[in-house]
Scaffold this motif. Structure first.
Motif, PDB file in Angstrom:
ATOM      1  N   ALA A 215       0.828  -1.209   0.000  1.00  0.00           N
ATOM      2  CA  ALA A 215       0.000   0.000   0.000  1.00  0.00           C
ATOM      3  C   ALA A 215       0.855   1.249   0.000  1.00  0.00           C
ATOM      4  CB  ALA A 215      -0.925  -0.011   1.219  1.00  0.00           C
ATOM      5  N   ARG A 216       2.038   1.188   0.601  1.00  0.00           N
ATOM      6  CA  ARG A 216       2.922   2.357   0.670  1.00  0.00           C
ATOM      7  C   ARG A 216       3.867   2.439  -0.527  1.00  0.00           C
ATOM      8  NH1 ARG A 216       3.848   4.511   5.712  1.00  0.00           N
ATOM      9  NH2 ARG A 216       4.961   6.120   4.504  1.00  0.00           N
ATOM     10  N   LEU A 217       4.364   1.299  -1.015  1.00  0.00           N
ATOM     11  CA  LEU A 217       5.435   1.300  -2.017  1.00  0.00           C
ATOM     12  C   LEU A 217       4.973   0.834  -3.390  1.00  0.00           C
ATOM     13  CD1 LEU A 217       8.284  -0.257   0.174  1.00  0.00           C
ATOM     14  CD2 LEU A 217       7.776   2.158  -0.216  1.00  0.00           C
ATOM     15  N   GLY A 218       3.816   0.224  -3.450  1.00  0.00           N
ATOM     16  CA  GLY A 218       3.340  -0.300  -4.720  1.00  0.00           C
ATOM     17  C   GLY A 218       3.749  -1.746  -4.924  1.00  0.00           C
ATOM     18  N   SER A 219       2.845  -2.533  -5.458  1.00  0.00           N
ATOM     19  CA  SER A 219       3.108  -3.965  -5.653  1.00  0.00           C
ATOM     20  C   SER A 219       4.252  -4.204  -6.627  1.00  0.00           C
ATOM     21  CB  SER A 219       1.839  -4.671  -6.159  1.00  0.00           C
ATOM     22  OG  SER A 219       0.797  -4.539  -5.215  1.00  0.00           O
ATOM     23  N   ALA A 220       4.397  -3.328  -7.636  1.00  0.00           N
ATOM     24  CA  ALA A 220       5.434  -3.538  -8.651  1.00  0.00           C
ATOM     25  C   ALA A 220       6.819  -3.461  -8.031  1.00  0.00           C
ATOM     26  CB  ALA A 220       5.283  -2.505  -9.762  1.00  0.00           C
ATOM     27  N   ARG A 221       7.009  -2.524  -7.126  1.00  0.00           N
ATOM     28  CA  ARG A 221       8.334  -2.379  -6.514  1.00  0.00           C
ATOM     29  C   ARG A 221       8.666  -3.595  -5.653  1.00  0.00           C
ATOM     30  NH1 ARG A 221      10.443   2.880  -2.970  1.00  0.00           N
ATOM     31  NH2 ARG A 221      12.645   2.221  -2.838  1.00  0.00           N
ATOM     32  N   GLU A 225      11.965  -7.201  -6.030  1.00  0.00           N
ATOM     33  CA  GLU A 225      12.966  -7.659  -5.066  1.00  0.00           C
ATOM     34  C   GLU A 225      12.312  -8.563  -4.010  1.00  0.00           C
ATOM     35  OE1 GLU A 225      16.252  -4.787  -3.958  1.00  0.00           O
ATOM     36  OE2 GLU A 225      14.650  -3.352  -4.494  1.00  0.00           O
ATOM     37  N   PRO A 226      11.860  -9.732  -4.379  1.00  0.00           N
ATOM     38  CA  PRO A 226      11.148 -10.597  -3.419  1.00  0.00           C
ATOM     39  C   PRO A 226      12.002 -11.000  -2.219  1.00  0.00           C
ATOM     40  CG  PRO A 226      11.664 -11.775  -5.454  1.00  0.00           C
ATOM     41  CD  PRO A 226      11.946 -10.339  -5.707  1.00  0.00           C
ATOM     42  N   GLU A 227      13.311 -11.235  -2.450  1.00  0.00           N
ATOM     43  CA  GLU A 227      14.158 -11.636  -1.320  1.00  0.00           C
ATOM     44  C   GLU A 227      14.328 -10.479  -0.332  1.00  0.00           C
ATOM     45  OE1 GLU A 227      17.843 -13.234  -2.644  1.00  0.00           O
ATOM     46  OE2 GLU A 227      16.932 -14.940  -3.698  1.00  0.00           O
ATOM     47  N   ALA A 228      14.518  -9.269  -0.866  1.00  0.00           N
ATOM     48  CA  ALA A 228      14.653  -8.106   0.018  1.00  0.00           C
ATOM     49  C   ALA A 228      13.361  -7.864   0.794  1.00  0.00           C
ATOM     50  CB  ALA A 228      15.021  -6.873  -0.798  1.00  0.00           C
ATOM     51  N   VAL A 229      12.222  -8.054   0.139  1.00  0.00           N
ATOM     52  CA  VAL A 229      10.928  -7.892   0.830  1.00  0.00           C
ATOM     53  C   VAL A 229      10.824  -8.905   1.960  1.00  0.00           C
ATOM     54  CG1 VAL A 229       8.427  -8.116   0.576  1.00  0.00           C
ATOM     55  CG2 VAL A 229       9.759  -6.905  -1.171  1.00  0.00           C
ATOM     56  N   HIS A 230      11.215 -10.139   1.676  1.00  0.00           N
ATOM     57  CA  HIS A 230      11.178 -11.163   2.724  1.00  0.00           C
ATOM     58  C   HIS A 230      12.066 -10.771   3.901  1.00  0.00           C
ATOM     59  CE1 HIS A 230      10.799 -15.138   4.483  1.00  0.00           C
ATOM     60  NE2 HIS A 230      12.130 -15.182   4.600  1.00  0.00           N
ATOM     61  N   ALA A 231      13.244 -10.215   3.609  1.00  0.00           N
ATOM     62  CA  ALA A 231      14.155  -9.791   4.679  1.00  0.00           C
ATOM     63  C   ALA A 231      13.569  -8.623   5.466  1.00  0.00           C
ATOM     64  CB  ALA A 231      15.516  -9.410   4.082  1.00  0.00           C
ATOM     65  N   LEU A 232      12.909  -7.686   4.769  1.00  0.00           N
ATOM     66  CA  LEU A 232      12.269  -6.565   5.464  1.00  0.00           C
ATOM     67  C   LEU A 232      11.189  -7.064   6.416  1.00  0.00           C
ATOM     68  CD1 LEU A 232      11.868  -3.842   2.671  1.00  0.00           C
ATOM     69  CD2 LEU A 232      13.353  -3.759   4.665  1.00  0.00           C
ATOM     70  N   LEU A 233      10.387  -7.998   5.936  1.00  0.00           N
ATOM     71  CA  LEU A 233       9.322  -8.540   6.791  1.00  0.00           C
ATOM     72  C   LEU A 233       9.919  -9.225   8.023  1.00  0.00           C
ATOM     73  CD1 LEU A 233       6.934 -10.035   4.071  1.00  0.00           C
ATOM     74  CD2 LEU A 233       6.677  -7.891   5.324  1.00  0.00           C
ATOM     75  N   ARG A 234      11.035  -9.939   7.820  1.00  0.00           N
ATOM     76  CA  ARG A 234      11.670 -10.617   8.944  1.00  0.00           C
ATOM     77  C   ARG A 234      12.244  -9.599   9.933  1.00  0.00           C
ATOM     78  NH1 ARG A 234      14.838 -13.336   6.214  1.00  0.00           N
ATOM     79  NH2 ARG A 234      16.784 -12.203   6.545  1.00  0.00           N
ATOM     80  N   CYS A 235      12.839  -8.504   9.432  1.00  0.00           N
ATOM     81  CA  CYS A 235      13.402  -7.479  10.309  1.00  0.00           C
ATOM     82  C   CYS A 235      12.316  -6.809  11.151  1.00  0.00           C
ATOM     83  CB  CYS A 235      14.118  -6.415   9.483  1.00  0.00           C
ATOM     84  SG  CYS A 235      15.700  -6.939   8.796  1.00  0.00           S
TER      85      CYS A 235
END
Length: 711
Positions: A215-221, A225-235
């Motif tokens: 909702a903040r960054l857009g689904s396309a972004r 970077e699926p791995e970075a998103v996964h790491a952000l969620l974990r952090c």
């Protein structure tokens, strides 16, 4: 402007009666004031479908004629406020008379929590009361607030509450109102006594956390970077506040790779948010401040982490550190100057919850186990000896419990009056309670000793649920002890606590155990106390003949002990039961027999006697005598700080005034009683008085409009 002579605010002819000084004035119109204080609906709110449904269910109007209260709990940054605001905006049509909102700042990083009085003044101003007309007295402010929102369909949001005490004065009394509280602490007192429904928020599941980032960054972004998103969620650990901070940082730099954001977070230690707080920078500042302390200040700071609450008196801190009070004060002032503690007007030192959490961490790492054990022992000894001295001031003629002699370094706080004892218990209650819980498994003697010391304050203040729980802990701690005297005492007090909350089957069991042990030890005094409590139990159940018989049995036993005060108290109890039975001549004779002893040794018992004499005079149509007795009883209760019995006598006074044809005075007196009952969360009593105000009458003896005597 019309002058009115009663003490509390009421609605009169579409206007508001407002207390100014000692008088009341009419003239502030509030009908057209429809407050809309809710902050804006939170942007980018996603998910929480189950939580919203649970909040809907918790705030479904109850069949009971009481205000509906829900509390939303959870860790800091979990999204409590966002959930409540999203819910409130979506259901604004349910509250056509307006929505009130206040941030109580119970866990603000800076400053002190907002006081209930400050919040009440803000509400009164919003509701149209001019500043000059707002009462100075905090109690009158709360009473006026309840009056203004009565019968209005309003939502009251009390955000970021520190504890139940902070919100209790802000609770409406009207069943048309809905209250939502957010807090990091579970408001057990409101749950147990006011029927508040409690909802605990958990971290967002990955699906909803990902939706918040999208909702903040857009689904396309995110898709790039699926791995970075996964790491952000974990952090971020599903913490909405952390996700919002991360999304805000990434949104501010739309060309920045999300993997770079992840690297920055790891370097800054944001994975510490798994504990529920996003402020790792604050933790770093605390580390720097701690390292800058000299050894004496650092040791005190770490020791404060052993205390389970975030405030401490100078005397308790001295006991914890094993130092003289003057030295402890010097160290605490040093910690205050280092911005690690703050000091309030009552000379108590407070740590913000993050600071306290850091102190807990330092206590685990920097204080050795023997040093921790020694600090706990000193703190327990200090609180136990001070609490016993305070109880002696509240109940100077009760059975005295012998404590082990204090150690040479133990310095109990000196208390010289009943008012000082009440103030000390009020200030230290949370600390005492947590100490009792901690000692439950490690020190049985400390557990029951603390329960005994706290019981007088609990009953005087109407904290009957706390009293019951304390004695439950005491029983668990002492079960299996070979000491029959302690066994009898614990069962007797636990039975009394069950009587006070109306759980008579459990009360009967424990009182039977206490009586058995007392007989086995030939302890005549303890037998008398058990019969005295059994008398109260039967009175509560309206079995008046057995109540009278047990009171007389207590008189007989106490006469054998040679303790005139115990005899007088039991005679007074027998007089009250005789009065309820309609045997007024006998009842009056018993009361006058007891009164000289009680008036000399036990002012609270004397107040009970005067209250009974007022009841007798009213029932024998001597209404002016009844008024005099009730007024004398009220004066004694108020002088003694016995706020719990004041509304009972006000209630009875209202009946006398009504019998004299002074219906306006009767209604004003009942309204005073109603406000007190609501403040004390005595729902059944409040409902009875409200019925009286609405013209309800009690024609059958079984309806019994008189509140029970809680002794």
């Amino acid at each position: 402007m019309t002058r009115v002579t009663h003490q509390h605010a009421v609605a009169v002819a579409g206007s508001t009666v407002v207390q100014v000084g000692g008088d009341l004035h009419v003239g502030v119109r509030v009908e057209d004031v429809v407050p809309r204080q809710l902050p804006a609906r939170p942007p980018h709110f996603v998910g929480r479908t189950n939580d919203l449904a649970a909040l809907d269910e918790a705030l479904r109007p109850d069949a009971a004629d009481t205000v509906v209260i829900a509390s939303v709990g959870g860790a800091g940054g979990i999204g409590k406020t966002c959930l409540v605001l999203h819910w409130a905006h979506g259901r604004s049509d349910r509250f056509p008379d307006g929505q009130l909102y206040v941030d109580l700042r119970g866990f603000a990083p800076e400053g002190e929590p907002l006081t209930a009085a400050t919040a009440a003044r803000g509400f009164l101003g919003t509701l149209g009361v001019p500043p000059a007309a707002i009462p100075v007295d905090e109690y009158a402010q709360a009473a006026l607030f309840r009056t203004l929102v009565a019968r209005r369909r309003m939502l009251v949001v009390l955000d970021n509450a520190a504890d139940s005490d902070q919100v209790t004065p802000l609770l409406p009394g009207s069943p048309t109102c809905t209250v939502v509280i957010t807090s990091r602490r579970r408001p057990s007192q409101l749950i147990n006594t006011a029927g508040a429904r409690h909802l605990v928020l958990d971290a967002l599941p990955d699906r909803e956390a990902r939706a918040l980032l999208a909702a903040r960054l857009g689904s396309a972004r995110l898709a790039c970077e699926p791995e970075a998103v996964h790491a952000l969620l974990r952090c971020c650990g599903g913490l909405p506040l952390a996700l919002s901070v991360v999304a805000g940082r990434a949104a501010a730099h739309p060309r920045l790779a999300l993997s770079t954001v992840v690297d920055e977070l790891h370097e800054a230690g944001l994975d510490g948010l798994e504990d529920g707080e996003p402020g790792t920078d604050v933790k770093a500042v605390l580390s720097w401040s701690y390292r800058a302390l000299d050894p004496r200040h650092a040791e005190m700071f770490a020791l404060l982490g052993l205390i389970l609450v975030t405030d401490v008196s100078v005397e308790a801190a001295a006991a914890l550190a094993g130092t003289p009070v003057r030295d402890a004060r010097t160290v605490l002032r040093g910690l205050e100057q280092s911005s690690l503690l703050t000091r309030d007007d009552a000379d108590r030192y407070h740590a913000h919850d993050l600071v306290h959490a850091f102190a807990e961490d330092r206590a685990r790492h920097d204080i050795t186990e023997p040093a921790r054990d020694g600090a706990w022992h000193r703190l327990t000894e200090f609180h136990t000896h001070t609490a016993h001295a305070a109880r002696r001031l509240l109940e100077p003629h009760d059975i005295y419990i012998e404590l082990p002699a204090p150690s040479r370094t133990c310095r109990p706080k000196p208390l010289s009056s009943r008012m000082e004892a009440l103030a000390w218990f009020a200030a230290e209650h949370r600390n005492l309670w947590h100490l009792l819980v901690v000692q439950y498994s490690s020190s049985p003697w400390a557990t029951w000793q603390l329960a005994w010391a706290m019981s007088a304050y609990h009953r005087l203040s109407g904290l009957l649920g706390d009293d019951l729980q304390a004695w439950v802990y005491a029983l668990g701690a002492t079960e299996g002890w070979p000491d029959p005297v302690v066994d009898a005492l614990v069962h007797r007090h636990l039975g009394h606590a069950y009587v006070q909350v109306g759980r008579f089957d459990e009360a009967r069991h424990h009182l039977g155990r206490a009586l058995h042990e007392a007989k086995r030890e030939d302890d005549i005094g303890s037998q008398g106390f058990v019969h005295r409590i059994v008398s109260v139990m039967y009175e509560y159940q309206e079995h008046l003949e057995p109540a009278y018989d047990h009171a007389r049995k207590a008189v007989e036993l106490f006469r054998r002990t040679g303790e005139p005060l115990w005899v007088a108290d039991a005679i007074n109890a027998a007089g009250w039961c005789a009065a309820l039975l309609g045997r007024f001549n006998e009842a009056e004779h018993l009361c006058w027999e007891a009164y000289p002893v009680l008036s000399h040794y036990d002012p609270r018992g004397a107040a009970d006697t005067l209250d009974t004499l007022g009841f007798i005079a009213h029932r024998t149509h001597r209404h002016h005598d009844a008024l005099e007795h009730f007024r004398s009883a009220l004066a004694l209760y108020q002088e003694l700080g016995d706020v719990y019995h004041v509304p009972d006598t006000l209630d009875r006074t209202g009946h006398v005034l009504h019998a004299l044809g002074r219906t306006d005075d009767a209604d004003r007196t009942w309204r005073q009683a109603l406000v007190l009952y609501r403040n004390q969360l005595r729902v059944a009593d409040a409902r009875r008085v409200r019925r009286q105000l609405e013209g309800g009458r009690f024609d059958r003896p079984s309806e019994h409009p008189w509140p029970h005597r809680r002794r």
